[in-house]
Design an enzyme around this catalytic site. Sequence first.
Site, PDB file in Angstrom:
ATOM      1  N   ARG A 176      23.075   8.260 -15.378  1.00 23.48           N
ATOM      2  CA  ARG A 176      23.414   9.537 -16.041  1.00 23.48           C
ATOM      3  C   ARG A 176      22.611   9.676 -17.348  1.00 23.48           C
ATOM      4  O   ARG A 176      22.098  10.741 -17.652  1.00 23.48           O
ATOM      5  CB  ARG A 176      24.903   9.606 -16.367  1.00 23.48           C
ATOM      6  CG  ARG A 176      25.825   9.374 -15.176  1.00 23.48           C
ATOM      7  CD  ARG A 176      26.166  10.640 -14.419  1.00 23.48           C
ATOM      8  NE  ARG A 176      27.161  10.349 -13.398  1.00 23.48           N
ATOM      9  CZ  ARG A 176      26.891   9.969 -12.138  1.00 23.48           C
ATOM     10  NH1 ARG A 176      25.634   9.878 -11.718  1.00 23.48           N
ATOM     11  NH2 ARG A 176      27.866   9.702 -11.282  1.00 23.48           N
ATOM     12  N   GLU A 211      42.055   6.255  -4.569  1.00 22.90           N
ATOM     13  CA  GLU A 211      40.904   7.155  -4.411  1.00 22.90           C
ATOM     14  C   GLU A 211      40.091   6.861  -3.150  1.00 22.90           C
ATOM     15  O   GLU A 211      39.208   6.007  -3.156  1.00 22.90           O
ATOM     16  CB  GLU A 211      39.973   7.057  -5.638  1.00 22.90           C
ATOM     17  CG  GLU A 211      38.778   8.002  -5.513  1.00 22.90           C
ATOM     18  CD  GLU A 211      37.807   7.955  -6.697  1.00 22.90           C
ATOM     19  OE1 GLU A 211      37.963   7.082  -7.571  1.00 22.90           O
ATOM     20  OE2 GLU A 211      36.896   8.776  -6.723  1.00 22.90           O
ATOM     21  N   LYS A 252      43.668  10.519  -5.353  1.00 18.36           N
ATOM     22  CA  LYS A 252      42.436  11.156  -5.838  1.00 18.36           C
ATOM     23  C   LYS A 252      41.479  11.281  -4.663  1.00 18.36           C
ATOM     24  O   LYS A 252      40.638  10.409  -4.426  1.00 18.36           O
ATOM     25  CB  LYS A 252      41.830  10.305  -6.966  1.00 18.36           C
ATOM     26  CG  LYS A 252      40.475  10.792  -7.432  1.00 18.36           C
ATOM     27  CD  LYS A 252      40.064  10.174  -8.753  1.00 18.36           C
ATOM     28  CE  LYS A 252      38.645  10.580  -9.084  1.00 18.36           C
ATOM     29  NZ  LYS A 252      38.310  10.402 -10.493  1.00 18.36           N
ATOM     30  N   SER A 272      35.053  15.201  -8.069  1.00 16.62           N
ATOM     31  CA  SER A 272      34.089  16.284  -7.850  1.00 16.62           C
ATOM     32  C   SER A 272      32.956  15.860  -6.922  1.00 16.62           C
ATOM     33  O   SER A 272      32.348  16.716  -6.273  1.00 16.62           O
ATOM     34  CB  SER A 272      33.557  16.832  -9.173  1.00 16.62           C
ATOM     35  OG  SER A 272      32.869  15.861  -9.925  1.00 16.62           O
TER      36      SER A 272
HETATM   37  P1  13P Z   1      33.038  12.524  -9.849  1.00 21.28           P
HETATM   38  O1  13P Z   1      33.972  13.663 -10.204  1.00 21.28           O
HETATM   39  O2  13P Z   1      31.731  12.580 -10.569  1.00 21.28           O
HETATM   40  O3  13P Z   1      32.929  12.329  -8.366  1.00 21.28           O
HETATM   41  O4  13P Z   1      33.707  11.204 -10.439  1.00 21.28           O
HETATM   42  C1  13P Z   1      35.032  10.964 -10.195  1.00 21.28           C
HETATM   43  C2  13P Z   1      35.273   9.517 -10.032  1.00 21.28           C
HETATM   44  O5  13P Z   1      36.111   8.962 -10.699  1.00 21.28           O
HETATM   45  C3  13P Z   1      34.496   8.785  -9.021  1.00 21.28           C
HETATM   46  O6  13P Z   1      35.072   7.543  -8.809  1.00 21.28           O
END
Ligand code: 13P
Length: 341
Positions: free
Chosen positions: A35, A179, A221, A263
């Site tokens: 990034r 997640e 998530k 996202s």
């Molecule tokens: P992004 O919203 O950039 O996908 O990141 C969320 C995240 O925590 C990925 O593990």
Amino acid sequence: MNTQSSELQRTVEALTQSGRGLLAADESGPTIAKRFKSINVESTEETRRAWRTLLLSTPGLGEYVSGVILYEETLGQCADDGEPLPQLAARQGIVPGIKVDKGKIPLAHASGDEITQGLDGLGERLERYKAQGARFAKWRAVYNVSECLPSRLAIAANADALARYAAICQEAGVVPIVEPEVLMDGAHSIERCAQVSEAVFHEVFHALHRHAVVLEHMLLKPSMVVAGKEHPSPASVAEAASQTVTVLGRTVPPAVAGIFFLSGGQSPEEATAHLDAINRTGRRPWPLSFSYGRALQEPPLKIWRGQAANVSEAQRALSKRARLNSAASLGRYDAKEESTS
Ligand code: 13P
């Protein structure tokens, strides 16, 4: 309710307040370096501290953000005035959380699939993170999509790891965020994404049940149901919202305390529009909000470029994205507001 259960309940209530979502600022070393490279900033302990201090000290961020997911290093870092960063977050009304998985590796005997590691010693690590202020945790499982991926083995193995992690967190009085990310990379259709997501989420909740995870004391998530990035015709926002709500409705019990989407490589505007459309769609027994990394951080990162002089403007950009996503979490986003500052 025993002490640990009321502790979990309190954290869940703080995280799931209406109109608020989560900021994911838990990029690992290599990811944050990537990034920073996009804005020509070298990733050092100091630049990472400066960036994450900027995020957490954004004035009024707590109005739209109820929790922040931090990386281990950040838990031990301080703002310029010496205040520990988790404490700075808490002072803003933002609950500090911690990414606890140790990343993904190839899954043996399953070419193209991956598995997330980090279960060994997790209980002890959680005690340390808790002493540093963390009240919730995150573990990310990743699913590559093709005609034949992910395999049944990858779906089962990742579900079991997610459930073991969640159970260990709850025993430690830390709220787990589960997640499962079905990746957007590739040329697959939205229908293929829906098919894979349904199989993945279904298996995850089977495993959570097997490991006696209390659904009221965890958050999900997930990725949204969208077409792969290289698919020639992306689905409409309405179609993605409808398929996402359908798949979640088929697989996620209403007892789950909240769903906070990642996202996953969508543009900031797309991620907001999708969340808004999802919140305008049909039957939804859970709060549906955001837990965005890139979709919240990209605009301020481009403004900051490592320069102290740009901090206030970058914070305004973060605040704007957080405010628009807050509106989207209530189904009240107006795209016209994109052009205001
Ligand atoms: P992004 O919203 O950039 O996908 O990141 C969320 C995240 O925590 C990925 O593990």
